[in-house]
Design a protein around this motif. Structure first.
Motif, PDB file in Angstrom:
ATOM      1  N   LEU A  96     -18.323 -25.779  12.400  1.00  0.00           N
ATOM      2  CA  LEU A  96     -17.092 -25.125  11.960  1.00  0.00           C
ATOM      3  C   LEU A  96     -17.374 -23.682  11.564  1.00  0.00           C
ATOM      4  CD1 LEU A  96     -14.100 -25.848  11.377  1.00  0.00           C
ATOM      5  CD2 LEU A  96     -14.792 -26.192   9.002  1.00  0.00           C
ATOM      6  N   GLN A  97     -16.590 -22.724  12.141  1.00  0.00           N
ATOM      7  CA  GLN A  97     -16.693 -21.320  11.761  1.00  0.00           C
ATOM      8  C   GLN A  97     -15.370 -20.876  11.164  1.00  0.00           C
ATOM      9  OE1 GLN A  97     -18.184 -19.853  15.727  1.00  0.00           O
ATOM     10  NE2 GLN A  97     -19.675 -18.821  14.424  1.00  0.00           N
ATOM     11  N   LEU A  98     -15.453 -20.198  10.040  1.00  0.00           N
ATOM     12  CA  LEU A  98     -14.265 -19.791   9.298  1.00  0.00           C
ATOM     13  C   LEU A  98     -14.190 -18.276   9.212  1.00  0.00           C
ATOM     14  CD1 LEU A  98     -14.543 -22.347   6.363  1.00  0.00           C
ATOM     15  CD2 LEU A  98     -13.019 -22.499   8.347  1.00  0.00           C
ATOM     16  N   PHE A  99     -12.950 -17.779   9.155  1.00  0.00           N
ATOM     17  CA  PHE A  99     -12.719 -16.343   9.109  1.00  0.00           C
ATOM     18  C   PHE A  99     -11.571 -16.046   8.148  1.00  0.00           C
ATOM     19  CE2 PHE A  99     -14.194 -17.682  13.232  1.00  0.00           C
ATOM     20  CZ  PHE A  99     -15.272 -16.846  13.471  1.00  0.00           C
ATOM     21  N   ARG A 100     -11.688 -14.912   7.472  1.00  0.00           N
ATOM     22  CA  ARG A 100     -10.623 -14.452   6.581  1.00  0.00           C
ATOM     23  C   ARG A 100     -10.074 -13.142   7.116  1.00  0.00           C
ATOM     24  NH1 ARG A 100     -13.165 -14.018   1.504  1.00  0.00           N
ATOM     25  NH2 ARG A 100     -14.000 -12.034   2.246  1.00  0.00           N
ATOM     26  N   ALA A 101      -8.773 -12.997   7.054  1.00  0.00           N
ATOM     27  CA  ALA A 101      -8.124 -11.733   7.411  1.00  0.00           C
ATOM     28  C   ALA A 101      -7.140 -11.356   6.321  1.00  0.00           C
ATOM     29  CB  ALA A 101      -7.401 -11.854   8.754  1.00  0.00           C
ATOM     30  N   GLU A 102      -7.173 -10.091   5.945  1.00  0.00           N
ATOM     31  CA  GLU A 102      -6.170  -9.560   5.019  1.00  0.00           C
ATOM     32  C   GLU A 102      -5.295  -8.592   5.781  1.00  0.00           C
ATOM     33  OE1 GLU A 102      -7.474  -8.027   1.199  1.00  0.00           O
ATOM     34  OE2 GLU A 102      -5.970  -6.436   1.298  1.00  0.00           O
ATOM     35  N   GLN A 103      -3.990  -8.689   5.568  1.00  0.00           N
ATOM     36  CA  GLN A 103      -3.051  -7.765   6.181  1.00  0.00           C
ATOM     37  C   GLN A 103      -2.048  -7.265   5.150  1.00  0.00           C
ATOM     38  OE1 GLN A 103      -1.736 -10.015   9.877  1.00  0.00           O
ATOM     39  NE2 GLN A 103      -2.532  -8.142  10.814  1.00  0.00           N
ATOM     40  N   GLY A 104      -1.521  -6.101   5.427  1.00  0.00           N
ATOM     41  CA  GLY A 104      -0.517  -5.469   4.586  1.00  0.00           C
ATOM     42  C   GLY A 104      -0.135  -4.151   5.237  1.00  0.00           C
ATOM     43  N   SER A 105       0.424  -3.231   4.466  1.00  0.00           N
ATOM     44  CA  SER A 105       0.826  -1.944   5.036  1.00  0.00           C
ATOM     45  C   SER A 105       0.190  -0.785   4.285  1.00  0.00           C
ATOM     46  CB  SER A 105       2.357  -1.794   5.031  1.00  0.00           C
ATOM     47  OG  SER A 105       2.878  -1.917   3.724  1.00  0.00           O
ATOM     48  N   ILE A 106      -0.292   0.187   5.050  1.00  0.00           N
ATOM     49  CA  ILE A 106      -0.808   1.456   4.535  1.00  0.00           C
ATOM     50  C   ILE A 106      -0.233   2.552   5.419  1.00  0.00           C
ATOM     51  CG2 ILE A 106      -2.859   2.922   4.304  1.00  0.00           C
ATOM     52  CD1 ILE A 106      -4.467   0.469   3.538  1.00  0.00           C
ATOM     53  N   ASN A 107       0.375   3.556   4.816  1.00  0.00           N
ATOM     54  CA  ASN A 107       1.060   4.625   5.561  1.00  0.00           C
ATOM     55  C   ASN A 107       2.107   4.044   6.520  1.00  0.00           C
ATOM     56  OD1 ASN A 107      -0.630   6.345   4.216  1.00  0.00           O
ATOM     57  ND2 ASN A 107      -1.739   7.072   6.019  1.00  0.00           N
TER      58      ASN A 107
ATOM     59  N   GLY B 181       0.818  -1.200   0.000  1.00  0.00           N
ATOM     60  CA  GLY B 181       0.000   0.000   0.000  1.00  0.00           C
ATOM     61  C   GLY B 181       0.852   1.251   0.000  1.00  0.00           C
ATOM     62  N   PRO B 182       0.215   2.416   0.039  1.00  0.00           N
ATOM     63  CA  PRO B 182       0.975   3.671   0.005  1.00  0.00           C
ATOM     64  C   PRO B 182       1.882   3.787   1.221  1.00  0.00           C
ATOM     65  CG  PRO B 182      -1.335   4.059   0.596  1.00  0.00           C
ATOM     66  CD  PRO B 182      -1.238   2.633   0.158  1.00  0.00           C
ATOM     67  N   SER B 183       3.058   4.356   0.983  1.00  0.00           N
ATOM     68  CA  SER B 183       4.034   4.548   2.051  1.00  0.00           C
ATOM     69  C   SER B 183       3.922   5.957   2.632  1.00  0.00           C
ATOM     70  CB  SER B 183       5.438   4.305   1.512  1.00  0.00           C
ATOM     71  OG  SER B 183       6.409   4.629   2.465  1.00  0.00           O
ATOM     72  N   ASN B 184       3.895   6.959   1.766  1.00  0.00           N
ATOM     73  CA  ASN B 184       3.660   8.331   2.208  1.00  0.00           C
ATOM     74  C   ASN B 184       2.183   8.531   2.518  1.00  0.00           C
ATOM     75  OD1 ASN B 184       6.098   9.896   2.245  1.00  0.00           O
ATOM     76  ND2 ASN B 184       6.182   9.703   0.013  1.00  0.00           N
ATOM     77  N   SER B 185       1.881   9.249   3.591  1.00  0.00           N
ATOM     78  CA  SER B 185       0.490   9.611   3.847  1.00  0.00           C
ATOM     79  C   SER B 185       0.033  10.596   2.779  1.00  0.00           C
ATOM     80  CB  SER B 185       0.352  10.241   5.232  1.00  0.00           C
ATOM     81  OG  SER B 185       0.966  11.517   5.252  1.00  0.00           O
ATOM     82  N   LEU B 186      -1.272  10.783   2.665  1.00  0.00           N
ATOM     83  CA  LEU B 186      -1.789  11.699   1.659  1.00  0.00           C
ATOM     84  C   LEU B 186      -1.640  13.149   2.090  1.00  0.00           C
ATOM     85  CD1 LEU B 186      -3.224  11.959  -1.087  1.00  0.00           C
ATOM     86  CD2 LEU B 186      -5.398  11.933   0.157  1.00  0.00           C
ATOM     87  N   TYR B 187      -1.838  13.437   3.402  1.00  0.00           N
ATOM     88  CA  TYR B 187      -1.857  14.844   3.791  1.00  0.00           C
ATOM     89  C   TYR B 187      -1.349  15.119   5.205  1.00  0.00           C
ATOM     90  CZ  TYR B 187      -6.487  13.220   5.504  1.00  0.00           C
ATOM     91  OH  TYR B 187      -7.512  12.532   6.086  1.00  0.00           O
ATOM     92  N   SER B 188      -0.605  14.189   5.804  1.00  0.00           N
ATOM     93  CA  SER B 188      -0.135  14.435   7.174  1.00  0.00           C
ATOM     94  C   SER B 188       1.357  14.743   7.255  1.00  0.00           C
ATOM     95  CB  SER B 188      -0.474  13.246   8.083  1.00  0.00           C
ATOM     96  OG  SER B 188       0.208  12.084   7.675  1.00  0.00           O
ATOM     97  N   GLY B 189       1.942  15.178   6.142  1.00  0.00           N
ATOM     98  CA  GLY B 189       3.308  15.674   6.180  1.00  0.00           C
ATOM     99  C   GLY B 189       4.364  14.599   6.002  1.00  0.00           C
ATOM    100  N   PRO B 190       5.637  14.987   6.150  1.00  0.00           N
ATOM    101  CA  PRO B 190       6.748  14.041   5.948  1.00  0.00           C
ATOM    102  C   PRO B 190       6.735  12.899   6.960  1.00  0.00           C
ATOM    103  CG  PRO B 190       7.526  16.327   5.948  1.00  0.00           C
ATOM    104  CD  PRO B 190       6.115  16.356   6.428  1.00  0.00           C
ATOM    105  N   LYS B 191       7.335  11.790   6.571  1.00  0.00           N
ATOM    106  CA  LYS B 191       7.444  10.637   7.461  1.00  0.00           C
ATOM    107  C   LYS B 191       8.337  10.966   8.666  1.00  0.00           C
ATOM    108  CE  LYS B 191       7.354   7.507   3.489  1.00  0.00           C
ATOM    109  NZ  LYS B 191       8.195   6.644   2.626  1.00  0.00           N
ATOM    110  N   GLN B 192       8.114  10.236   9.724  1.00  0.00           N
ATOM    111  CA  GLN B 192       8.931  10.368  10.917  1.00  0.00           C
ATOM    112  C   GLN B 192      10.034   9.303  10.887  1.00  0.00           C
ATOM    113  OE1 GLN B 192       7.448   8.911  14.842  1.00  0.00           O
ATOM    114  NE2 GLN B 192       7.609  11.045  15.489  1.00  0.00           N
TER     115      GLN B 192
END
Length: 728
Positions: free
Chosen positions: A163-174, A70-81
């Motif tokens: 039986l109960q099943l669940f899906r999870a998606e993970q990744g990185s955003i900002n 996903g995007p690394s830079n935020s859209l509008y919260s300034g430079p990365k820390q």
């Protein structure tokens, strides 16, 4: 004498242990050893208030493809820390992706277990989006299901197991870890966006804690699902991000931008939900208040738990705690009444209890001995200690921080480790390069209410205000004297209560106070870090009653929020407050009634939040079995009565009679219950006396002392906050 021998024996043993057990070794194989330089990035203007500024159009094309980041830079919260520590390893995800060979960030290995070869470095901690699947066992444990085992489910279904099943998606955003989770059918195993069990309702899970930035944070999919298992089983979808856990940052603009993008990613996969309701405790509660106030389209309803109005105004009184602890332990040694723990409440406001055990009681005699005093063991405890021990130095001291094993010694020296540095996007830096603070106690008359009630003497009032002092300017602060022979979880704090970083009495006149930057306070307001009450969303504010446990999540915080809603809107009808004993959790009921509330708002969009509130949804207090103690209008605040010197006293309603509400140090100094006066307007002492500020107290005997202590004037809280912009 016997007690002295015991103390000296303890100190001798401590010295031996320190010699035998060296301090905790840092995790050098994954330390950040070089600090990257942040590239320029758009920062949203904040004038006149951030809620009135339009957000830019999204530049990233959602959804994120599986296997991509996903995007690394935020859209509008300034430079990365930077520095920024990757915690994907600690979350049992894959190592972060390599993004440089120059040594910035954490090292990435060809084989994490063996750590034989570094193949590059990761400064931004990016993780490719990927799917995970889980099933619920008969004893209600979630178990991860490897893809190669999908075929085995047929035999389980044939055995007719539930039986109960669940899906999870993970990744990185900002740069933070996001999670999307929901219940699925067996036919949907291996798929990304099939969602036949989804009820079209979305929960955004926020999380709390005290953080100062500089790290990615953990986010475990199993934890995200299990904490909201009941709702997921009902068909709700859950989204969350480590960027919305205040253990990792209190930058509410970055948190907002991250939440908005996580939801946008969800919508790009599954479509618009009927509504999105936020939930989360402590910092996860205040985050909902601020994101709801500052932005539009992210949240439709709020269920804040154990909440505060915001973080920055909480620092006003919590940074007083160690000033009081230092005073009681070292500076008021000739006044034994402060060793009676119920007496401390007169000054601190928050609860204190005699004979309530302290986990760190052993530190007091050690620190007193080192200060040349006769040692004593504390015979009680207070919320200031039990709830806030260590927080002052962690939040405020730029030389401290407790994240240092993540970074090399060189990186530690180059970085300012405090909450204010996490606000660098908003506040200016002083001439020493340190981010300005909003904390101020200039003119504060600690214990004024107790003096007027004749609960303390004028001599005690004068001694307190002469000696309590303030935190030194940040550039003068130094790291606390702490040794860790048994690791960071059991530190021996030799400079107890930040005593080395608190001002001392000068020329027998007074210990200097601190005056905050007006520019910083104005920026805090305009930048949306302060909850000002401008919020028209449904709110069910839920908490357990924890005052008797001296927990930091005190009742008065919910009512500070309520007063700000009242001041901003003329009412607080869109906020309901529920309080229960620990054995009963009313959160499930809150979801049921919030569902009614939000569906009615959707049906009648012309109604505001208060007008669409279900009639059965009222202020309520519950016992430990879930039975209603009292319910309805006035169960908390009762009726207002006019008394005395233009003050209003609050009669307690039926719930407040059952669950006592305590105050804090600034309320005990006659500050307002809404709790957002960062810098008071001051008036001369003579004017305060003329106006009747001291009631019937005869000041003659100590008038000269008070003129010295308050030479620049005393707080007149009736004028409000000197730092609040007039146009807000």
């Amino acid at each position: 004498m016997h007690k002295k021998k015991l103390i000296f024996s303890i100190l001798t043993l401590l010295a031996v242990l320190v010699w035998l057990y060296p301090a905790e070794q840092p995790y050098k194989y994954r330390q950040v050893k070089r600090i990257a330089v942040a590239e320029e990035n758009y920062l949203l203007p904040i004038f006149p208030h951030i809620s009135q500024v339009s957000r830019p159009k999204e530049a990233f094309h959602f959804p994120i493809k599986l296997g991509d980041v996903g995007p690394s830079n935020s859209l509008y919260s300034g430079p990365k820390q930077y520095p920024f520590y990757c915690m994907t390893i600690d979350s049992q995800l894959e190592q972060p992706l390599v993004d440089n060979q120059e040594g910035f960030g954490v090292p990435v290995y060809d084989n994490l277990a063996q750590r034989s070869k570094i193949i590059g470095y990761s400064k931004d901690c990016l993780v490719a989006s990927h799917l995970q699947f889980y099933y619920l066992t008969l004893d209600n444990n979630l178990v991860k299901l490897p893809i190669e085992q999908f075929s085995q489910l047929a035999s389980l279904r044939d055995a007719q197991l539930p039986l109960q099943l669940f899906r999870a998606e993970q990744g990185s955003i900002n740069r933070f870890i996001y999670t999307i989770a929901m219940a699925i059918t067996p036919e949907e195993l291996g798929t990304r966006s099939m969602s036949s069990l989804w009820n079209k309702k979305l929960i955004y899970q926020f999380n709390g804690g005290s953080g100062i930035g500089f790290r990615q944070g953990r986010q475990k999919a199993i934890r995200t699902i299990t904490r909201r298992l009941s709702e997921v089983q009902q068909g709700y979808a859950i989204i969350s991000s480590s960027g919305n856990r205040t253990s990792y940052t209190y930058n509410m603009l970055l948190a907002e931008d991250t939440a908005r993008r996580v939801k946008l990613h969800f919508v790009s996969l599954f479509g618009e939900p009927l509504y999105t309701v936020g939930i989360g405790g402590s910092g996860g509660g205040l985050a909902q208040y601020l994101i709801g106030q500052n932005s539009h389209g992210i949240l439709d309803g709020l269920i804040p738990q154990y909440s505060y109005p915001d973080m920055v105004s909480q620092t006003i009184y919590t940074l007083d705690c160690d000033l009081f602890n230092n005073y009681f332990t070292f500076r008021a040694k000739d006044n034994s009444r402060w060793q009676q723990w119920d007496q401390r409440q007169l000054l601190e406001g928050m609860n204190s209890l005699q004979d309530f055990p302290q986990k760190i009681a052993f530190l007091q005699p050690v620190a007193q001995l080192m200060a040349g005093m006769v040692p004593s063991f504390p015979q009680g405890n207070s919320e200031c200690i039990n709830g806030y021990f260590g927080l002052s130095t962690f939040i405020h001291n730029p030389r401290q921080g407790f994240l240092r094993h993540f970074y090399s010694d060189e990186v530690v020296k180059q970085t300012n480790w405090n909450y204010w540095e996490d606000m660098a996007w908003l506040f200016s830096r002083d001439q020493h390069g340190l981010v300005e603070s909003t904390w101020d106690n200039d003119g504060v008359q600690y214990g004024l209410h107790a003096l007027k009630q004749k609960q303390i003497t004028l001599a005690e009032f004068v001694h307190l205000n002469k000696n309590i002092g303030s935190w030194k300017e940040q550039y003068k602060m130094k790291a606390e004297n702490i040794i860790t022979p048994f690791g960071r979880k059991m530190p021996f704090w030799l400079s107890l209560w930040g005593s080395d970083n608190i001002t001392q009495v000068i020329d027998n006149q007074m210990a200097p106070r601190r005056s905050a930057s007006l520019n910083a306070i104005e920026a805090a307001y305009r930048g949306g870090q302060v909850f000002i009450g401008k919020l028209d969303l449904p709110i069910i504010d839920v908490r357990h009653y924890l005052e008797e446990k001296l927990d930091m999540h005190h009742m008065s915080a919910s009512f500070s929020t309520r007063l700000r809603l009242q001041q901003a809107n003329g009412h607080f009808d869109n906020q309901v407050i529920w309080v229960a004993k620990r054995d009963f959790d009313p959160t499930k009921n809150a979801f049921v009634l919030m569902d009614l509330w939000l569906l009615k708002r959707k049906q009648f969009p012309e109604l505001n939040a208060a007008q669409s509130k279900p009639v059965q949804l009222q202020d309520t207090c519950f016992d430990d079995k879930g039975e209603v103690i009292a319910q309805g209008k006035g169960v908390w605040q009762g009726k207002w009565n006019q008394v005395g010197y233009e003050k209003k006293s609050l009669n307690r309603g039926a719930c407040a009679e059952h669950y006592a509400i305590f105050s804090n140090s600034r309320i005990q100094a006659e500050g307002p219950w809404q709790g957002s006066v960062f810098k008071c307007y001051k008036i001369p002492l003579a004017q305060a006396i003329k106006q009747g500020m001291y009631g019937s107290i005869d000041l003659t005997k100590h008038l000269k002392d008070m003129q010295v202590i308050f030479a620049s004037g005393v707080c007149d809280y009736s004028q409000g906050d000197a730092g609040r912009p007039k146009d807000i």
